[in-house]
Design a protein around this motif. Structure first.
Motif, PDB file in Angstrom:
ATOM      1  N   SER A  55       0.838  -1.186   0.000  1.00  0.00           N
ATOM      2  CA  SER A  55       0.000   0.000   0.000  1.00  0.00           C
ATOM      3  C   SER A  55       0.884   1.251   0.000  1.00  0.00           C
ATOM      4  O   SER A  55       1.875   1.312   0.720  1.00  0.00           O
ATOM      5  CB  SER A  55      -0.879  -0.020   1.242  1.00  0.00           C
ATOM      6  OG  SER A  55      -1.865   0.940   1.117  1.00  0.00           O
ATOM      7  N   GLY A  56       0.558   2.208  -0.844  1.00  0.00           N
ATOM      8  CA  GLY A  56       1.317   3.456  -0.872  1.00  0.00           C
ATOM      9  C   GLY A  56       2.527   3.413  -1.762  1.00  0.00           C
ATOM     10  O   GLY A  56       3.295   4.371  -1.826  1.00  0.00           O
ATOM     11  N   GLY A  80       2.560   3.491  -4.932  1.00  0.00           N
ATOM     12  CA  GLY A  80       2.385   4.299  -6.129  1.00  0.00           C
ATOM     13  C   GLY A  80       1.733   3.588  -7.291  1.00  0.00           C
ATOM     14  O   GLY A  80       1.729   4.092  -8.411  1.00  0.00           O
ATOM     15  N   LYS A  81       1.146   2.427  -7.038  1.00  0.00           N
ATOM     16  CA  LYS A  81       0.515   1.663  -8.117  1.00  0.00           C
ATOM     17  C   LYS A  81      -0.649   2.427  -8.723  1.00  0.00           C
ATOM     18  O   LYS A  81      -0.740   2.593  -9.948  1.00  0.00           O
ATOM     19  CB  LYS A  81       0.011   0.318  -7.572  1.00  0.00           C
ATOM     20  CG  LYS A  81       1.054  -0.469  -6.814  1.00  0.00           C
ATOM     21  CD  LYS A  81       0.506  -1.776  -6.273  1.00  0.00           C
ATOM     22  CE  LYS A  81      -0.606  -1.640  -5.267  1.00  0.00           C
ATOM     23  NZ  LYS A  81      -0.186  -1.284  -3.905  1.00  0.00           N
ATOM     24  N   SER A  82      -1.544   2.901  -7.861  1.00  0.00           N
ATOM     25  CA  SER A  82      -2.722   3.596  -8.383  1.00  0.00           C
ATOM     26  C   SER A  82      -2.322   4.871  -9.111  1.00  0.00           C
ATOM     27  O   SER A  82      -2.821   5.164 -10.194  1.00  0.00           O
ATOM     28  CB  SER A  82      -3.679   3.937  -7.254  1.00  0.00           C
ATOM     29  OG  SER A  82      -4.071   2.770  -6.592  1.00  0.00           O
ATOM     30  N   VAL A  83      -1.433   5.631  -8.482  1.00  0.00           N
ATOM     31  CA  VAL A  83      -1.053   6.910  -9.077  1.00  0.00           C
ATOM     32  C   VAL A  83      -0.462   6.686 -10.468  1.00  0.00           C
ATOM     33  O   VAL A  83      -0.732   7.439 -11.402  1.00  0.00           O
ATOM     34  CB  VAL A  83      -0.077   7.667  -8.156  1.00  0.00           C
ATOM     35  CG1 VAL A  83       0.452   8.909  -8.837  1.00  0.00           C
ATOM     36  CG2 VAL A  83      -0.754   8.031  -6.852  1.00  0.00           C
ATOM     37  N   GLU A  94      -6.834  -3.000  -8.200  1.00  0.00           N
ATOM     38  CA  GLU A  94      -7.217  -3.869  -7.084  1.00  0.00           C
ATOM     39  C   GLU A  94      -8.696  -4.210  -7.119  1.00  0.00           C
ATOM     40  O   GLU A  94      -9.412  -3.967  -6.157  1.00  0.00           O
ATOM     41  CB  GLU A  94      -6.868  -3.206  -5.756  1.00  0.00           C
ATOM     42  CG  GLU A  94      -5.438  -2.715  -5.716  1.00  0.00           C
ATOM     43  CD  GLU A  94      -4.956  -2.455  -4.295  1.00  0.00           C
ATOM     44  OE1 GLU A  94      -5.434  -3.133  -3.385  1.00  0.00           O
ATOM     45  OE2 GLU A  94      -4.099  -1.583  -4.120  1.00  0.00           O
TER      46      GLU A  94
HETATM   47  N1  ATP Z   1      -3.935  13.487  -3.820  1.00  0.00           N
HETATM   48  C1  ATP Z   1      -2.784  13.156  -3.222  1.00  0.00           C
HETATM   49  N2  ATP Z   1      -2.114  14.058  -2.485  1.00  0.00           N
HETATM   50  C2  ATP Z   1      -0.973  13.747  -1.862  1.00  0.00           C
HETATM   51  N3  ATP Z   1      -0.396  12.547  -1.913  1.00  0.00           N
HETATM   52  C3  ATP Z   1      -1.006  11.587  -2.616  1.00  0.00           C
HETATM   53  C4  ATP Z   1      -2.232  11.846  -3.302  1.00  0.00           C
HETATM   54  N4  ATP Z   1      -2.618  10.703  -3.915  1.00  0.00           N
HETATM   55  C5  ATP Z   1      -1.656   9.791  -3.622  1.00  0.00           C
HETATM   56  N5  ATP Z   1      -0.703  10.320  -2.852  1.00  0.00           N
HETATM   57  C6  ATP Z   1       0.494   9.632  -2.354  1.00  0.00           C
HETATM   58  O1  ATP Z   1       1.035   8.868  -3.379  1.00  0.00           O
HETATM   59  C7  ATP Z   1       1.541   7.653  -2.853  1.00  0.00           C
HETATM   60  C8  ATP Z   1       1.138   6.510  -3.731  1.00  0.00           C
HETATM   61  O2  ATP Z   1      -0.251   6.325  -3.614  1.00  0.00           O
HETATM   62  P1  ATP Z   1      -1.047   5.191  -4.404  1.00  0.00           P
HETATM   63  O3  ATP Z   1      -2.490   5.458  -4.187  1.00  0.00           O
HETATM   64  O4  ATP Z   1      -0.571   5.126  -5.793  1.00  0.00           O
HETATM   65  O5  ATP Z   1      -0.642   3.888  -3.635  1.00  0.00           O
HETATM   66  P2  ATP Z   1      -1.069   2.407  -3.988  1.00  0.00           P
HETATM   67  O6  ATP Z   1       0.171   1.697  -4.317  1.00  0.00           O
HETATM   68  O7  ATP Z   1      -2.153   2.423  -4.990  1.00  0.00           O
HETATM   69  O8  ATP Z   1      -1.573   1.896  -2.607  1.00  0.00           O
HETATM   70  P3  ATP Z   1      -2.900   1.077  -2.264  1.00  0.00           P
HETATM   71  O9  ATP Z   1      -2.515  -0.358  -2.317  1.00  0.00           O
HETATM   72  O10 ATP Z   1      -3.180   1.490  -0.843  1.00  0.00           O
HETATM   73  O11 ATP Z   1      -3.954   1.474  -3.215  1.00  0.00           O
HETATM   74  C9  ATP Z   1       1.045   7.521  -1.456  1.00  0.00           C
HETATM   75  O12 ATP Z   1       2.130   7.625  -0.585  1.00  0.00           O
HETATM   76  C10 ATP Z   1       0.132   8.675  -1.239  1.00  0.00           C
HETATM   77  O13 ATP Z   1       0.385   9.246   0.005  1.00  0.00           O
END
Ligand code: ATP
Ligand code: MG
Lengths: 305, 295, 330
Positions: free
Chosen positions: C43-44, C46-49, C181
Motif C-alpha cells: 500500500s502506498g 504508487g501503483k494507483s497513481v 485492485e
Molecule cells: N492526492 C494526493 N495528495 C498527496 N499525496 C497523494 C495523493 N494521492 C496519492 N498520494 C500519495 O502517493 C503515494 C502513492 O499512492 P497510491 O495510491 O498510488 O498507492 P497504492 O500503491 O495504490 O496503494 P494502495 O494499495 O493502498 O492502493 C502515497 O504515498 C500517497 O500518500
C-alpha cells in the motif's frame, strides 16, 4: 412512504398541541393586560370583555375553552381589534409575507445555487474566493443593516423604488432582495460544501474514467447528491423566511403577518398571539414535511424503503 | 487489566499533538489569523475602552444634538447629544456578552444532552433525538420573542432564552461524535475498569469530540449576536439607557438620511465582528479538519 | 508483438502542505496486445497513481506529472489535452476500481451509468444503448439483467457491483483495461469469481489488462508479466514464470515469503519488517535499505538511485548490490 407521512402528521398534531399550550401560558406570564390600552375602559365594559374571552375563569378552564375553540378550527376574534376574527387578520396579512418570502427564496436560489456550484467547481480560484467573500458578507450583514443600505441606494439616492410601504406593485422588490441576498449567502456556502464533498467521491472518479466531460459530471453526476444539503436547508430557510419576516416587515413597513404577531405580543392580544403562533407552527410542520418528502425523492436509498 | 490501564493514557498524547498540529495549520491561514487579531482588538476596545472614555454613557448634551465625528467626539453624537464612542463600545460589550453567555448556555445544554443521548444509545437515544427533531420544527424566533416578553426584559433571561433555543444543533453534533467514540477501544477499557458512566463521558469521550464542538461554538457566537441584535431591533432586546449594537443600529436606521454616522459606525463594528468570528470559525474547521456532525 | 501502451520514465509528484511527495519515480513498463501485466507492491507504493496519471485522473494540483511519456497508439497520453483524453477514457482505455461500494453513483440507475460510455463515445440512442446494456449485464453473469438495469446500486451486493463495473468498463470494447485492485474489497469466494470473470472476458475479447494488486497469489494466477513497485519505483520486472522461479530483488523475495499459502504450516506468518519510507523524504540511494536484513544493509547503495538492469532476457531488476540475490553481472 404513506406510513411515514401518516406518522409524521400524527407527530405534527402533537407539535401543535405543545405549541398552543406553551404559547397560552407564556403570553399570560407577560406583565400587562389585553384591555389596558390607551383609552381606559369603563369597569362594566371591561368585565364584559373579560367574560367574552373567558378571562374571568380560572386559568385551567380558560385553557380548555380556548383549546377547544382552536380544535374546532375557530381561531377566536382578536382582543385588540374588536370584533375582527383572527382568521381574517391572518388571511389578509399572510399573503403579503408569503409573496415576499417566495420571491426572496427565488432570488436566494437563483443567486446562491450557481454561485455555490461555480465556487466548488473552480475551487481555490479567484471566482471561488470572490463568491465566498460575497457570501460571507451576506451572512455578516444582518437584514436590518442590509435593508437600510438598499433603501438608501435605491429609494433615497436613485429614487427608483419606494423606501417603504405597501402601495405600488414594485414594493416587494426591496424587501425580497434584502432577504434573498442573505439566504443566497447561506445557500451558496451550503452548495459549495455539498458539491465539494460529492466531487471527491469515488463515483465521480468513475465518471471521469468513463470519459464524461466536466460539465456533465457536475450536472448529471454531482448535482443530485451535492444539492441534498441545500434541499435539507430549504425547509428551515423557507420557514425562517416566512416566520422570520418580523424584521423585514418592520424595516419596510409591510402589512404582513409578522407585524401582527409582534404587535399582538406587545399588546398582549392573547387570542391573536395564539392564533398566529399556531398558524406559524402549522405552516412549519407542513414545510418540513414537504422538504422531507422532497429529500426522500431525491435520494433513491430512502425513496424505495 | 494492565492492558486496559495503559490503553487510556495512550489516547491522550495523540490528542495533544493533534491540537498542536491544528494550531500550526491555523497559523498558516493568514485570513483567520488577521481576523483573530481584529477580534482581540475589538474585545479589548469594548471591555476596556469605556473606562477611558471622557463621556458618561447617558450624559446628554442637549445643546450639541447630533454632530458628525469630530476631535471631541470621535464617533459623533446622537440626537440627544450623547457621545457615540462610549455608546458604541459599551453597546459592543453588551452584544459580546450576550454572544458569549448565550453560547455558553447552549454549549452546556447541548453537550450534556448530546453526550447523554449518544452514550446511552438505543431507545433512549432515538427518543431523545426525536425530541430534538420536534423542537427543530418549532417556529423558534416566535418562541424567543415569547420567552423574552414572558420573563420580563432582564438581560440574563435574554441570554437564557437565546441559549435555550440554540442548543439543538450542538446536541446533534456532540451526539454524532460521542456515538462514534463510544465504540472505541479505550472506552471499552474504561468501562471494564469500572468507571462510572458520567466519568467515562466527561473524562474520556468529551475531550475527543472537542474539535467539532470548538468549531461550532465559534460559529454559534455570531449567530447568537445576530439574534440578539434582531431582538433589539424589534424593541425586545436590551432596554435604554443600555444599548447594544442591535439597538444602536435600530436608532441609526431611523435617521440614516440625516445622520448617517449613527448607522454606519455601529453597523460596521457589528459586521466586522461577525465577519471575523465566522472566518476564525471556518479557519478552525479547516485546521481541526472536522466534518460537520450533522450527517 | 506490438505494444498497446508503452510507459517511459513516468514521474509524478504531489506538492502538499507537508512537502513534495514523489509518488511515482521514473517508472517504465509496456503492455502488449492480449497480455495481462501485473503491478504489485505494498500500500502506498504508487501503483494507483501510476495508472491514474495515464488517464489524467490524478487531481492537479496537488498532483503534477513531472516527466515521462506514455505512448498509446500513436499518441502520448501525458501530452493530450483534457478534451482528447476524454475521448480515450472509457472508449479505448477503461478502468475499474478497488471499492465497488463507492464507485457507482448512488443517485443514478445502474442502467443509466452502465450505458453512459456507449452514449458518449458511440453516440448510440437511448433504446439501442439500453439493449446493449442488458446484454452487457448478462455477459458478466448478472441474472435477470433487464430488471437489474432499472435498479439503483444499493440494491446490488458488492460482488454484483464489481460485475457492473466490469461490464461498464468493457461495454465499449476497449483495447486496454486497467483494473485497480478489483478484488481487494471483496470476500474470498467472490474474489475468485470476479477474477475468473476478468480472465474469461480478457481471453474472449482479446483485450490487454493492467492488473494492480498487492496480492502475489492473484498475480501468479492471471498475469503474464509482473512489475514490482516499491516506494514509487520499479524494483523488478519479469515474466510471471521467471519472477516466481527466480525472484532477484530482496523486496520481491520478501513479498513472496509473506504469501500465507506458501508458508510452512506451524510457522508464524512472515511479514516484512519496518514500514515503507516516507515518500516526501526518500533516501538518496536504495529505498529498501532500511528494511534489509542487517548484514546486507551495508552493501546497499546510499548515494545514487540504483538503475534498472536487464540481468536475464526480459528480466529487469533494480541494481542495488545489497538487494540483488547472487550478485550483479558487471
Ligand atoms: N492526492 C494526493 N495528495 C498527496 N499525496 C497523494 C495523493 N494521492 C496519492 N498520494 C500519495 O502517493 C503515494 C502513492 O499512492 P497510491 O495510491 O498510488 O498507492 P497504492 O500503491 O495504490 O496503494 P494502495 O494499495 O493502498 O492502493 C502515497 O504515498 C500517497 O500518500
Ligand atoms: Mg491504490
Amino acid at each position: 412512504m404513506l406510513r411515514f407521512i401518516f406518522s409524521r402528521l400524527l407527530q405534527s398534531l402533537l407539535v401543535l398541541v405543545v405549541v398552543f399550550t406553551a404559547t397560552f401560558f407564556l403570553i399570560r406570564l407577560k406583565p400587562g393586560d389585553p384591555f389596558k390600552g390607551e383609552k381606559a375602559m369603563p369597569a362594566s365594559v371591561l368585565a364584559q370583555m373579560n367574560k367574552r374571552y373567558a378571562l374571568d375563569q380560572p386559568l385551567w378552564k380558560q385553557y380548555f375553552i380556548h383549546a377547544g375553540a382552536f380544535a374546532r378550527g375557530d381561531l377566536l376574534p382578536s382582543m385588540r381589534y374588536e370584533g375582527v376574527q383572527n382568521s381574517k387578520i391572518i388571511k389578509d396579512s399572510f399573503p403579503v409575507s408569503l409573496l415576499i418570502g417566495l420571491s426572496a427564496l427565488t432570488i436566494a436560489l437563483g443567486v446562491g445555487l450557481p454561485a455555490g456550484i461555480i465556487a466548488a467547481v473552480r475551487k481555490n480560484t479567484w471566482l471561488d474566493y470572490s463568491a465566498m467573500s460575497l457570501a460571507m458578507l451576506g451572512i455578516c450583514l444582518p437584514t436590518f443593516v442590509m435593508g437600510p443600505i438598499l433603501q438608501w441606494i435605491f429609494a433615497l439616492k436613485l429614487g427608483w423604488l419606494n423606501v417603504a410601504g405597501w402601495f405600488e406593485r414594485t414594493d416587494w422588490i426591496l424587501p425580497a432582495a434584502t432577504m434573498g441576498f442573505i439566504y443566497a449567502a447561506y445557500i451558496a456556502r451550503l452548495t459549495r460544501g455539498g458539491m465539494l464533498e460529492i466531487l471527491n467521491q469515488d463515483y465521480i472518479r468513475t465518471a471521469r474514467a468513463k470519459g464524461v466531460p466536466g460539465k456533465q459530471i457536475v450536472i448529471k453526476h454531482a448535482l443530485r447528491g451535492g444539492l441534498l444539503p441545500v434541499v435539507a436547508f430549504l425547509g428551515p430557510a423557507f420557514a425562517g423566511i416566512t416566520t422570520g419576516s418580523f424584521i423585514i416587515e418592520k424595516i419596510f413597513q409591510l402589512p404582513g403577518l409578522g407585524q401582527h404577531f409582534v404587535g399582538s405580543v406587545f399588546n398582549s392580544d392573547y387570542t391573536l398571539v395564539q392564533a398566529t403562533t399556531v398558524f406559524y407552527a402549522a405552516l412549519l410542520v407542513l414545510i418540513n414535511l414537504g422538504s422531507d418528502i422532497l429529500q426522500a425523492w431525491l435520494n433513491p436509498r430512502i425513496r424505495l424503503t | 487489566m494492565t492492558a486496559a490501564a495503559s490503553a487510556i493514557p495512550a489516547s491522550l498524547p495523540r490528542g495533544r499533538s493533534l491540537g498542536q498540529d491544528a494550531w500550526a495549520r491555523l497559523r498558516k491561514n493568514k485570513l483567520a489569523m488577521v481576523c483573530g487579531v481584529v477580534l482581540i482588538a475589538i474585545f479589548l476596545m469594548c471591555y476596556l475602552g469605556p473606562l477611558f472614555c471622557t463621556y458618561r454613557l447617558d450624559a446628554q448634551d442637549l445643546e450639541l444634538k447630533a454632530t458628525p465625528p469630530s476631535a471631541a467626539h470621535w464617533f459623533g453624537t446622537d440626537e440627544a447629544g450623547r457621545d457615540q464612542l462610549v455608546r458604541v463600545l459599551s453597546g459592543g460589550r453588551v452584544s459580546l456578552n450576550v454572544g458569549l453567555l448565550a453560547t455558553a448556555v447552549s454549549l452546556i445544554i447541548g453537550v450534556a444532552y448530546g453526550a447523554t443521548a449518544g452514550y446511552l444509545g438505543g431507545r433512549t437515544d432515538s427518543v431523545m433525538m426525536r425530541f430534538v427533531d420536534v423542537l427543530y420544527s418549532l417556529p423558534f424566533m416566535v418562541f424567543v420573542i415569547l420567552l423574552t416578553v414572558a420573563f420580563g426584559r432582564s438581560m440574563w433571561l435574554l441570554y437564557l432564552a437565546i441559549g435555550a433555543v440554540e442548543w439543538l444543533t450542538m446536541a446533534r453534533i456532540v451526539r454524532a461524535g460521542v456515538q462514534a467514540q463510544a465504540r472505541m477501544e479505550f472506552v471499552e477499557a474504561a468501562r471494564s475498569l469500572g468507571l462510572s458512566n458520567s466519568r467515562i463521558i466527561f473524562r474520556h469521550i468529551v475531550p475527543n469530540v472537542l474539535g467539532p464542538v470548538i468549531v461550532y461554538t465559534t460559529l454559534t457566537v455570531p449567530a447568537v449576536m445576530l439574534l440578539e441584535a434582531a431582538l433589539s431591533f424589534l424593541g425586545l432586546g436590551v432596554q435604554p439607557p443600555n444599548s447594544s449594537w442591535g439597538s444602536l443600529i435600530d436608532q441609526g436606521a431611523k435617521s440614516m438620511e440625516t445622520y448617517p454616522w449613527l448607522l454606519v459606525i455601529p453597523a460596521a463594528f457589528f459586521s466586522v465582528t461577525l465577519f471575523c468570528l465566522n472566518f476564525v470559525g471556518d479557519g478552525l474547521r479547516d485546521a481541526i479538519d472536522v466534518r460537520s456532525g450533522k450527517d | 508483438m506490438s505494444a498497446i501502451i508503452e510507459v517511459k520514465d513516468l514521474t509524478v509528484a504531489f506538492h502538499t502542505r507537508n512537502g513534495v511527495v514523489r509518488a511515482v519515480d521514473g517508472v517504465s513498463f509496456r503492455v502488449e496486445a492480449g497480455q495481462t501485466v501485473g503491478i504489485v507492491g505494498e500500500s502506498g507504493s504508487g501503483k494507483s497513481v501510476t495508472c491514474y496519471s495515464l488517464l489524467g485522473l490524478i487531481s492537479q494540483p496537488p498532483g503534477r506529472i513531472e516527466g515521462g511519456s506514455a505512448i498509446f497508439g500513436n499518441q502520448d497520453l501525458l501530452k493530450l489535452s483534457e478534451k482528447d483524453l476524454q475521448k480515450v477514457r472509457g472508449s479505448r482505455i477503461s478502468m475499474i476500481f478497488q471499492d465497488p461500494m463507492t464507485s457507482l453513483n448512488p443517485f443514478l440507475k445502474v442502467g443509466t451509468q452502465l450505458v453512459e460510455p456507449l452514449r458518449l463515445h458511440q453516440g448510440l440512442d437511448k433504446a439501442a444503448a439500453w439493449k446493449k446494456g442488458i446484454e452487457a449485464l448478462a455477459e458478466v453473469g448478472i441474472p435477470d439483467p433487464a430488471t437489474r438495469m432499472d435498479q439503483y446500486p444499493h440494491e446490488f451486493s458488492g460482488g454484483m457491483r464489481q460485475r457492473v463495473m466490469i461490464a461498464m468498463a468493457l461495454i465499449t470494447r476497449p483495447q486496454l483495461l486497467i483494473a485497480d485492485e478489483p478484488t481487494t474489497a471483496l470476500d474470498v469466494t467472490i474474489q475468485q469469481q470476479v477474477l475468473d470473470l476478468i480472465k474469461d472476458l480478457q481471453k474472449r475479447l482479446g483485450i490487454a489488462v493492467v492488473f494492480i494488486t498487492h496480492d502475489l497469489a492473484v498475480v501468479h494466477e492471471i498475469c503474464d508479466v509482473v512489475n514490482v513497485m516499491y516506494a514509487g519505483r520499479l524494483v523488478e520486472s519479469a515474466s510471471a514464470a521467471d519472477l516466481f522461479a527466480h525472484p532477484r530483488h530482496a523486496y520481491t523475495r520478501a513479498l513472496m515469503r509473506s504469501i500465507p499459502a506458501l508458508q510452512k504450516k506451524g510457522e508464524p506468518l512472515y511479514t516484512i519488517p519496518g514500514l515503507p519510507p516516507d515518500l516526501s523524504q526518500l533516501p538518496d540511494g536504495c529505498a529498501f535499505r532500511a528494511r534489509q536484513i542487517p548484514d546486507r544493509q551495508a552493501l546497499c547503495l546510499t548515494t545514487k538511485k540504483p538503475p534498472l538492469l536487464e540481468i536475464a532476457s526480459g528480466h529487469w531488476v533494480q541494481a542495488c548490490p545489497g538487494c540483488v540475490e547472487g550478485g550483479l553481472p558487471l
